[in-house]
Scaffold this motif. Structure first.
Motif, PDB file in Angstrom:
ATOM      1  N   PHE A 566      36.719  44.328  46.744  1.00 45.58           N
ATOM      2  CA  PHE A 566      35.480  43.663  47.154  1.00 45.58           C
ATOM      3  C   PHE A 566      34.788  44.387  48.311  1.00 45.58           C
ATOM      4  CE2 PHE A 566      37.875  39.793  45.525  1.00 45.58           C
ATOM      5  CZ  PHE A 566      37.211  39.794  44.310  1.00 45.58           C
ATOM      6  N   TYR A 567      35.248  45.617  48.581  1.00 43.59           N
ATOM      7  CA  TYR A 567      34.619  46.400  49.655  1.00 43.59           C
ATOM      8  C   TYR A 567      33.770  47.526  49.068  1.00 43.59           C
ATOM      9  CZ  TYR A 567      38.150  43.991  52.442  1.00 43.59           C
ATOM     10  OH  TYR A 567      38.925  43.035  53.039  1.00 43.59           O
ATOM     11  N   ARG A 568      34.370  48.300  48.172  1.00 43.15           N
ATOM     12  CA  ARG A 568      33.656  49.397  47.520  1.00 43.15           C
ATOM     13  C   ARG A 568      34.036  49.412  46.040  1.00 43.15           C
ATOM     14  NH1 ARG A 568      34.285  54.944  50.648  1.00 43.15           N
ATOM     15  NH2 ARG A 568      32.886  55.519  48.931  1.00 43.15           N
ATOM     16  N   PRO A 569      33.523  48.501  45.245  1.00 42.18           N
ATOM     17  CA  PRO A 569      33.865  48.455  43.821  1.00 42.18           C
ATOM     18  C   PRO A 569      33.301  49.672  43.084  1.00 42.18           C
ATOM     19  CG  PRO A 569      32.117  46.899  44.304  1.00 42.18           C
ATOM     20  CD  PRO A 569      32.573  47.425  45.625  1.00 42.18           C
ATOM     21  N   VAL A 570      34.080  50.168  42.101  1.00 37.52           N
ATOM     22  CA  VAL A 570      33.695  51.384  41.386  1.00 37.52           C
ATOM     23  C   VAL A 570      33.779  51.207  39.874  1.00 37.52           C
ATOM     24  CG1 VAL A 570      34.257  53.841  41.094  1.00 37.52           C
ATOM     25  CG2 VAL A 570      34.479  52.796  43.322  1.00 37.52           C
ATOM     26  N   GLN A 571      34.562  50.265  39.392  1.00 32.90           N
ATOM     27  CA  GLN A 571      34.824  50.174  37.955  1.00 32.90           C
ATOM     28  C   GLN A 571      33.547  49.972  37.144  1.00 32.90           C
ATOM     29  OE1 GLN A 571      37.566  50.848  36.441  1.00 32.90           O
ATOM     30  NE2 GLN A 571      38.765  51.114  38.348  1.00 32.90           N
ATOM     31  N   HIS A 572      32.558  49.274  37.684  1.00 34.64           N
ATOM     32  CA  HIS A 572      31.313  49.070  36.914  1.00 34.64           C
ATOM     33  C   HIS A 572      30.563  50.392  36.740  1.00 34.64           C
ATOM     34  CE1 HIS A 572      30.027  48.869  41.135  1.00 34.64           C
ATOM     35  NE2 HIS A 572      28.813  49.219  40.711  1.00 34.64           N
ATOM     36  N   GLN A 573      30.721  51.344  37.717  1.00 31.19           N
ATOM     37  CA  GLN A 573      30.104  52.654  37.558  1.00 31.19           C
ATOM     38  C   GLN A 573      30.835  53.482  36.519  1.00 31.19           C
ATOM     39  OE1 GLN A 573      29.901  54.544  41.357  1.00 31.19           O
ATOM     40  NE2 GLN A 573      28.808  52.856  42.352  1.00 31.19           N
ATOM     41  N   GLY A 582      30.742  38.846  38.655  1.00 34.50           N
ATOM     42  CA  GLY A 582      32.045  39.386  38.328  1.00 34.50           C
ATOM     43  C   GLY A 582      33.149  38.457  38.811  1.00 34.50           C
ATOM     44  N   LEU A 583      34.274  39.058  39.210  1.00 29.77           N
ATOM     45  CA  LEU A 583      35.460  38.302  39.580  1.00 29.77           C
ATOM     46  C   LEU A 583      35.189  37.375  40.760  1.00 29.77           C
ATOM     47  CD1 LEU A 583      38.494  37.772  39.217  1.00 29.77           C
ATOM     48  CD2 LEU A 583      38.930  39.697  40.778  1.00 29.77           C
ATOM     49  N   SER A 584      34.473  37.860  41.764  1.00 33.77           N
ATOM     50  CA  SER A 584      34.221  37.014  42.932  1.00 33.77           C
ATOM     51  C   SER A 584      33.441  35.758  42.562  1.00 33.77           C
ATOM     52  CB  SER A 584      33.456  37.806  43.996  1.00 33.77           C
ATOM     53  OG  SER A 584      32.189  38.216  43.492  1.00 33.77           O
ATOM     54  N   ASN A 585      32.504  35.880  41.619  1.00 34.02           N
ATOM     55  CA  ASN A 585      31.730  34.713  41.194  1.00 34.02           C
ATOM     56  C   ASN A 585      32.590  33.724  40.429  1.00 34.02           C
ATOM     57  OD1 ASN A 585      29.838  37.365  40.824  1.00 34.02           O
ATOM     58  ND2 ASN A 585      28.788  35.742  41.935  1.00 34.02           N
ATOM     59  N   GLY A 610      31.822  41.966  41.054  1.00 38.23           N
ATOM     60  CA  GLY A 610      30.832  40.914  41.268  1.00 38.23           C
ATOM     61  C   GLY A 610      30.233  40.990  42.669  1.00 38.23           C
ATOM     62  N   THR A 611      29.648  39.897  43.062  1.00 38.70           N
ATOM     63  CA  THR A 611      29.011  39.837  44.377  1.00 38.70           C
ATOM     64  C   THR A 611      30.059  40.018  45.472  1.00 38.70           C
ATOM     65  OG1 THR A 611      27.382  38.292  43.478  1.00 38.70           O
ATOM     66  CG2 THR A 611      27.564  38.447  45.893  1.00 38.70           C
ATOM     67  N   LEU A 612      29.744  40.889  46.453  1.00 37.70           N
ATOM     68  CA  LEU A 612      30.695  41.158  47.529  1.00 37.70           C
ATOM     69  C   LEU A 612      30.719  39.977  48.490  1.00 37.70           C
ATOM     70  CD1 LEU A 612      29.913  44.905  48.260  1.00 37.70           C
ATOM     71  CD2 LEU A 612      31.531  43.912  46.645  1.00 37.70           C
ATOM     72  N   PRO A 613      31.885  39.321  48.629  1.00 36.85           N
ATOM     73  CA  PRO A 613      31.967  38.124  49.473  1.00 36.85           C
ATOM     74  C   PRO A 613      32.083  38.505  50.957  1.00 36.85           C
ATOM     75  CG  PRO A 613      34.096  38.575  48.523  1.00 36.85           C
ATOM     76  CD  PRO A 613      33.156  39.599  47.947  1.00 36.85           C
ATOM     77  N   PRO A 614      31.749  37.601  51.859  1.00 32.74           N
ATOM     78  CA  PRO A 614      31.880  37.895  53.298  1.00 32.74           C
ATOM     79  C   PRO A 614      33.339  37.931  53.737  1.00 32.74           C
ATOM     80  CG  PRO A 614      31.138  35.638  52.975  1.00 32.74           C
ATOM     81  CD  PRO A 614      31.106  36.288  51.623  1.00 32.74           C
ATOM     82  N   ARG A 615      34.198  37.177  53.068  1.00 33.94           N
ATOM     83  CA  ARG A 615      35.620  37.157  53.412  1.00 33.94           C
ATOM     84  C   ARG A 615      36.438  37.435  52.150  1.00 33.94           C
ATOM     85  NH1 ARG A 615      36.914  31.629  56.181  1.00 33.94           N
ATOM     86  NH2 ARG A 615      35.716  30.916  54.362  1.00 33.94           N
ATOM     87  N   PRO A 616      36.666  38.687  51.833  1.00 33.96           N
ATOM     88  CA  PRO A 616      37.363  39.022  50.578  1.00 33.96           C
ATOM     89  C   PRO A 616      38.799  38.502  50.542  1.00 33.96           C
ATOM     90  CG  PRO A 616      36.174  40.924  51.429  1.00 33.96           C
ATOM     91  CD  PRO A 616      36.117  39.883  52.496  1.00 33.96           C
ATOM     92  N   LEU A 617      39.499  38.534  51.702  1.00 34.11           N
ATOM     93  CA  LEU A 617      40.893  38.117  51.703  1.00 34.11           C
ATOM     94  C   LEU A 617      41.044  36.651  51.308  1.00 34.11           C
ATOM     95  CD1 LEU A 617      43.837  38.759  52.263  1.00 34.11           C
ATOM     96  CD2 LEU A 617      43.441  38.202  54.664  1.00 34.11           C
ATOM     97  N   ALA A 618      40.084  35.813  51.671  1.00 33.31           N
ATOM     98  CA  ALA A 618      40.153  34.389  51.321  1.00 33.31           C
ATOM     99  C   ALA A 618      40.123  34.200  49.813  1.00 33.31           C
ATOM    100  CB  ALA A 618      39.008  33.633  51.985  1.00 33.31           C
ATOM    101  N   LEU A 619      39.292  35.024  49.118  1.00 32.79           N
ATOM    102  CA  LEU A 619      39.235  34.918  47.657  1.00 32.79           C
ATOM    103  C   LEU A 619      40.530  35.413  47.027  1.00 32.79           C
ATOM    104  CD1 LEU A 619      36.184  34.539  48.302  1.00 32.79           C
ATOM    105  CD2 LEU A 619      35.700  35.853  46.239  1.00 32.79           C
ATOM    106  N   VAL A 620      41.039  36.564  47.510  1.00 36.41           N
ATOM    107  CA  VAL A 620      42.235  37.142  46.899  1.00 36.41           C
ATOM    108  C   VAL A 620      43.445  36.239  47.106  1.00 36.41           C
ATOM    109  CG1 VAL A 620      43.810  39.110  46.973  1.00 36.41           C
ATOM    110  CG2 VAL A 620      41.351  39.486  47.148  1.00 36.41           C
ATOM    111  N   ASP A 621      43.533  35.578  48.250  1.00 35.28           N
ATOM    112  CA  ASP A 621      44.698  34.768  48.577  1.00 35.28           C
ATOM    113  C   ASP A 621      44.555  33.319  48.131  1.00 35.28           C
ATOM    114  OD1 ASP A 621      47.252  34.590  49.563  1.00 35.28           O
ATOM    115  OD2 ASP A 621      46.605  33.992  51.574  1.00 35.28           O
TER     116      ASP A 621
END
Length: 732
Positions: A566-573, A582-585, A610-621
């Protein structure tokens, strides 16, 4: 044999790769040194060298009127220590001579000042011609005439100085010898007196003959001591045997023998025995007190007194003696006599032995002193001989220096004067350029290895395995293509999919081997969900994730590739997708899951970040993420999660707890040792299930001990081959 030499070849390749890796700055240092050498060579001016020769002749010893037999020798210092040619070479280069030449010829330097002696000596060369008595004097100068004039002037100054020095040395030597000779004569006379007094005091005539006689006498006495000692031992043994039979010591036996051989004692003892017998008979007939008994008792006492008196006369003392000692048989009497004779013989031998031992000790003492006396005498004789030799030598030397003082001769003559050289010396330009090339090469090596020591990056797959001592899942080489000019350029500006685009390449085969290795990680439990990460950015974790997913899908497995970075996504490129949702949504329940799943290849679905969240760790955990991973594992054979770098974000630790394991991507040339150490520490502390490491971006040329070298030969017919990444290559 080839296997035994392999470590040396690998080490050579490692050094060669180090030189190749830093070739640009090292080449710059090489060119700088080479340019400097070229500049110095271009500044060199023609130099002329003039040479002159001096011959050091032997003295004419016949003129010195020395004693017959004194051999002529070459000129040498009075102390006779240094090599003459070397000594005269140093005299030629001495400061007074050099300064005199400079002043006579008015030599100037480039600035017009008087030439310094140090600069003069740098151009001067004085050396002996091997195997001869010739000294070669040479001088270098930019002026041919000046070089010849300097050599000739220096030789003239040396010869004049040598004549004056010889005369002054001879005068000084004469004065010194004249003072020393009288004192030496007195010391010689005193030494001779000391030697004479020593011989008289110690009665020394011939120490050698005396020593020989002493040795013979000591040997003879030793033989007699040995014989006497042997005889004494035999007699002593007999005495001890007789003593044991007699059961008395020598004194008691002698006493007993004297008593038994005394007639008066034996007669008195016989009378006492007769009276006692008669008394015993009368007592048997009469009662005590009977006149006859009393008469016998008085007679017994009287005879007892006579017996004791005679015993005292024999023994000379009041020693008590028993009646058994007075009654000895004939055999026992003979035995006692033998014992006494043996004891007397033993004591005589002991006395004789003691006398012989003392005599031998006396001769040995004298023999022991002889070496010391001989040493003292030799010391005195050496002193006399030394003083006599010195006195004779000093007397001859006095005659020699008196003659030398009155002579006006030098010890050297000019063999060849210096002539004006017609041609300059050979140019040193080639030598300077060669030296510059060697120095530049050494500086090239030093620069390359210095930069390599300061470079903390991990450079080869072997170093990567050493930094991460975990299971190795595979080696992934990078792909290159040749430009129209034949240069290799990178095709990895955007992460590529060689598994799909170049299925016959070595890189594609490496990914297929990677997916095969994943199947055999744990035979008891199949790995389905994998979190792919790296230590830092630009190590190619996204490229590895995409190609691994494609390889698994090509093998018929249902694969889901999720971009969890969620910092520098590349797979869509990589897959040409839109990253609006995407996943975050989905985790935030903004859209439904089916709207973000994209089918990009048969059996392969991709979910962008997906949209880059302000707190990625909260989503992953979150629990929602755990539920999604569990659902994906039910629907797909493999779930590949592209995660952010481990050292830069802690999302990997949280996601690794929800998957079956973590796969570490390591790229030589990108990761450094500090980042590798930190990543290893985080993996060990988090207790994650580490599946292994994948070494990405492997340059086949840098891995001589890897199987990729043979594999590249097998795939070299393919147009696209793996190679070293260019400086501008930036992988995902």
């Amino acid at each position: 044999m080839e296997r035994d030499r392999q470590p040396e070849e690998i080490r050579f390749d490692k050094y060669w790769l180090t030189l190749k890796r830093h070739r640009f700055p090292a080449s710059l240092m090489f060119l700088v040194v080479l340019a400097g050498a070229g500049f110095v060579a271009s500044m060199e001016r023609p130099t002329y060298q003039a040479e002159g020769k001096l011959l050091f002749r032997k003295r004419d010893r016949t003129a010195t009127l020395l004693a017959e037999g004194d051999k002529g020798t070459q000129l040498e210092a009075l102390n006779n220590q240094n090599t003459p040619i070397d000594t005269e070479a140093e005299v030629l280069q001495s400061a007074p001579l050099v300064q005199k030449v400079i002043e006579d010829l008015k030599l100037k330097d480039k600035d017009g000042d008087q030439l310094a002696p140090e600069a003069f000596l740098k151009q001067l060369s004085v050396k002996g011609v091997k195997g001869t008595d010739i000294l070669l004097v040479a001088y270098k100068s930019g002026d041919a005439k000046e070089a010849a004039a300097i050599v000739n002037q220096l030789i003239q100054e040396y010869i004049a100085n040598n004549i004056a020095m010889n005369r002054s040395e001879a005068a000084a030597a004469r004065q010194f010898i004249a003072k020393q000779l009288p004192a030496l004569s007195i010391r010689l006379e005193q030494a001779e007196i000391n030697l004479r007094d020593f011989e008289e005091a110690n009665e020394v005539v011939s120490l050698v003959d005396e020593a020989k006689s002493s040795v013979e006498t000591v040997a003879e006495l030793s033989q007699r001591v040995a014989a006497t000692k042997s005889e004494y031992d035999n007699v002593n043994a007999q005495t001890l045997a007789l003593r044991s039979r007699v059961q008395r010591n020598a004194q008691a036996a002698l006493t007993l023998n004297n008593l038994n051989q005394s007639t008066g004692v034996q007669q008195a003892f016989s009378q006492v025995q007769q009276v006692e017998a008669e008394l015993a008979s009368q007592r048997a007939r009469y009662r005590a007190g009977h006149p006859q008994v009393q008469i016998l008792e008085r007679r017994q006492q009287a005879l007892g007194g006579v017996l004791r008196q005679r015993i005292r006369e024999v023994l000379g003392s009041n020693q008590a003696v028993s009646r058994t000692e007075l009654q000895v048989g004939l055999s026992e009497q003979k035995l006692i006599e033998q014992y006494i004779n043996s004891e007397v013989n033993r004591r005589g031998l002991a006395s004789q032995l003691n006398s012989l031992v003392q005599a031998r000790a006396a001769y040995q003492s004298r023999a022991t002193r002889l070496p010391r006396l001989r040493q003292q005498r030799q010391a005195l004789e050496r002193q006399v001989a030394t003083l006599r030799t010195n006195h004779n030598a000093l007397s001859r030397r006095l005659q020699e220096v008196e003659i030398a003082e009155n002579q006006d001769l030098g010890v050297a003559r000019v063999v060849a004067k210096a002539t004006v050289p017609g041609l300059p010396l050979a140019s040193k330009q080639k030598l300077i350029l060669a030296g510059g090339s060697i120095a530049g090469a050494l500086l090239y090596i030093l620069t390359a290895f210095s930069l390599d020591l300061r470079d903390p990056s991990i450079k080869t797959a072997k170093e990567a395995r050493e930094a991460f001592p975990f299971a190795s899942l595979g080696l992934i080489p990078l792909m290159r293509q040749k430009s129209q000019f034949g240069r290799k350029v990178s095709i990895n500006a955007v992460p590529q999919l060689p598994v799909i685009e170049h299925p016959s390449s070595l890189t594609s085969a490496a990914y297929r081997m990677l997916q095969s290795n994943l199947k055999f990680l744990n035979p008891d439990r199949r790995v389905k969900s994998i979190a792919v990460t790296s230590s830092i950015a630009k190590e190619g974790k996204s490229t590895v994730s995409a190609n691994l997913a494609a390889a698994l899908a090509q093998m018929g497995h249902r694969v889901l590739l999720i971009d969890v970075d969620f910092y520098r996504p590349v797979q869509h490129q990589i897959w040409g997708l839109v990253n609006n949702v995407g996943l975050s949504n989905v985790v935030m329940s903004q859209v439904q899951l089916k709207t973000v799943i994209n089918r990009v290849q048969p059996n392969l679905d991709v979910i962008p970040a997906g949209t880059l969240p302000p707190r990625p760790l909260a989503l992953v955990d979150s629990k929602r993420m755990s539920a999604l991973i569990a659902a994906f594992e039910q629907q797909y054979d493999y779930v590949i999660c592209d995660t952010p770098p481990l050292v830069l974000a802690s999302d990997v630790i949280a996601l690794g707890q929800k998957t079956d394991g973590v796969m570490m991507v390591v790229r030589p040339g990108i990761i450094d040792t500090n980042s590798a150490t930190e990543a290893k520490r985080m993996l060990e502390q988090s207790n994650l299930e580490l599946l292994g490491i994948v070494t990405n971006g492997v340059a086949v040329e840098n891995e001589p001990d890897s199987y990729l070298k043979r594999a590249r030969e097998y795939y070299e017919s393919v147009s696209l081959t793996p190679s070293v990444p260019s400086a501008g290559e930036v992988p995902a």
